[in-house]
Design an enzyme around this catalytic site. Structure first.
Site, mmCIF file in Angstrom:
data_model
loop_
_atom_site.group_PDB
_atom_site.id
_atom_site.type_symbol
_atom_site.label_atom_id
_atom_site.label_comp_id
_atom_site.label_asym_id
_atom_site.label_seq_id
_atom_site.Cartn_x
_atom_site.Cartn_y
_atom_site.Cartn_z
ATOM 1 N N ASP A 198 0.830 -1.212 0.000
ATOM 2 C CA ASP A 198 0.000 0.000 0.000
ATOM 3 C C ASP A 198 0.862 1.258 0.000
ATOM 4 O OD1 ASP A 198 -2.365 1.402 -0.032
ATOM 5 O OD2 ASP A 198 -2.740 1.217 2.119
ATOM 6 N N ASN B 167 -10.951 -2.458 -5.533
ATOM 7 C CA ASN B 167 -10.195 -1.424 -6.252
ATOM 8 C C ASN B 167 -10.845 -0.978 -7.566
ATOM 9 O OD1 ASN B 167 -6.994 -2.696 -5.096
ATOM 10 N ND2 ASN B 167 -8.109 -0.893 -4.386
HETATM 11 C C1 IPE Z 1 -5.370 -2.766 -0.334
HETATM 12 O O1 IPE Z 1 -5.052 -1.430 -0.430
HETATM 13 C C2 IPE Z 1 -5.326 -3.411 -1.684
HETATM 14 C C3 IPE Z 1 -4.003 -3.532 -2.298
HETATM 15 C C4 IPE Z 1 -2.868 -3.211 -1.753
HETATM 16 C C5 IPE Z 1 -3.995 -4.093 -3.631
HETATM 17 P P1 IPE Z 1 -6.185 -0.312 -0.576
HETATM 18 O O2 IPE Z 1 -5.482 0.982 -0.663
HETATM 19 O O3 IPE Z 1 -7.109 -0.644 -1.694
HETATM 20 O O4 IPE Z 1 -6.986 -0.462 0.788
HETATM 21 P P2 IPE Z 1 -7.892 0.598 1.561
HETATM 22 O O5 IPE Z 1 -8.856 1.160 0.560
HETATM 23 O O6 IPE Z 1 -6.978 1.645 2.078
HETATM 24 O O7 IPE Z 1 -8.531 -0.186 2.643
HETATM 25 C C1 IPE Z 2 -1.644 0.226 -3.378
HETATM 26 O O1 IPE Z 2 -1.382 1.584 -3.378
HETATM 27 C C2 IPE Z 2 -1.826 -0.336 -4.769
HETATM 28 C C3 IPE Z 2 -3.216 -0.688 -5.113
HETATM 29 C C4 IPE Z 2 -4.233 -0.661 -4.309
HETATM 30 C C5 IPE Z 2 -3.470 -1.068 -6.508
HETATM 31 P P1 IPE Z 2 -2.565 2.656 -3.349
HETATM 32 O O2 IPE Z 2 -2.912 2.992 -4.755
HETATM 33 O O3 IPE Z 2 -3.694 2.184 -2.514
HETATM 34 O O4 IPE Z 2 -1.842 3.875 -2.668
HETATM 35 P P2 IPE Z 2 -2.491 4.908 -1.624
HETATM 36 O O5 IPE Z 2 -3.009 4.105 -0.482
HETATM 37 O O6 IPE Z 2 -3.582 5.630 -2.338
HETATM 38 O O7 IPE Z 2 -1.355 5.787 -1.235
HETATM 39 MG MG MG Z 3 -4.122 2.378 -0.558
#
Ligand code: IPE
Ligand code: IPE
Ligand code: MG
Length: 241
Positions: A19, A67
């Site tokens: 993340d 997502n």
């Molecule tokens: C979890 O991260 C999913 C992945 C790392 C692929 P998210 O960024 O989607 O999770 P939330 O929305 O903060 O819970």
């Molecule tokens: C994790 O990084 C990757 C995916 C969920 C695909 P994020 O895209 O959630 O990054 P933040 O949480 O917005 O910084």
């Molecule tokens: Mg995230």
């Protein structure tokens, strides 16, 4: 490259919620997709570090069933990044002895991506140095629901009865049926939640939440987290002998 965290106490199966890509990019005044590309480069390094660190199974959360709620631009960009990555890295993954698997529901993914996933799984199936599992369109609830549906179908067809349904049988219907349960789940970016990752399998996993954003997570920091794991006492509901 850091050497051996401690081969004796290293977790056999590490799962990572990667993340923080978006915030990493925004901090640099760049589009979120820039962060996803930087994140993909990190994946490569972390996979490479596994054998020396004694990690046999690595499972990474790449895209969740939730997502899809993101903008169409971001989703399309991430999907095209997966295609580019798989095309570009297939040969090296194969040569370096990585066995690649994918978990999650493929139904919503485009045909081109699914065929790249199938090809890579097939090509690397005999590899045994590191087992890399990529969770793509994966959600823990979705996975358990799909497993329950298939179990119900088996009962409907008369191949199983309701008395056959126990934890072991259910686990055989999960996407992860060939994998051991994760010993350690790491989440980067400072968020302390699971976000629907490996809900069933992580029942007794240790958790480690680190503040580092995923594109900044180095093999060195990975090694440190593994060292910390070696100091924990796991009890699995029992008491210390
Ligand atoms: C979890 O991260 C999913 C992945 C790392 C692929 P998210 O960024 O989607 O999770 P939330 O929305 O903060 O819970
Ligand atoms: C994790 O990084 C990757 C995916 C969920 C695909 P994020 O895209 O959630 O990054 P933040 O949480 O917005 O910084
Ligand atoms: Mg995230």
């Amino acid at each position: 490259m850091p050497k051996d965290a401690d081969a004796n106490t290293a977790p056999a199966h590490v799962a990572i919620i990667m993340d923080g890509n978006g915030r990493w990019a925004v901090q640099r005044g760049r589009p979120r997709l820039f962060g996803h590309h930087a994140g993909a480069r990190r994946v490569k390094e972390i996979v490479k570090a596994c054998p020396d660190l004694g990690v046999k199974y690595l499972t990474i959360f790449a895209f969740s069933t939730e997502n899809w709620k993101r903008t169409q631009t971001e989703v399309a960009g991430i999907m095209s990044l997966f295609r580019i990555y798989l095309e570009r890295e297939a040969e090296e993954l194969f040569k370096s002895g990585v066995c690649v698997r994918f978990i999650g529901d493929r139904i919503r993914l485009d045909d081109k991506l699914v065929s790249l996933m199938d090809e890579l799984e097939l090509r690397t199936a005999q590899n045994d140095r590191v087992h890399l599992t990529v969770a793509l369109n994966y959600g823990g609830r979705d996975e358990v629901t799909r497993a329950a549906k298939r179990l119900a179908y088996e009962v409907e067809q008369g191949r199983l009865t309701h008395n056959d349904v126990d934890a072991e049988t259910l686990a055989q219907f999960l996407d992860t049926h060939v994998l051991p349960d994760p010993d350690l789940v790491i989440r980067t970016s400072g968020e302390a939640r699971i976000s629907n990752f490996l809900l069933w399998q992580s029942a007794y996993a240790e958790y480690e939440f680190v503040d580092t954003l995923w594109p900044d997570f180095t093999p060195n920091e990975f090694a440190k987290v593994l060292q910390g794991f070696g100091k924990r006492e796991r009890r699995f509901g029992a008491i210390r002998a």
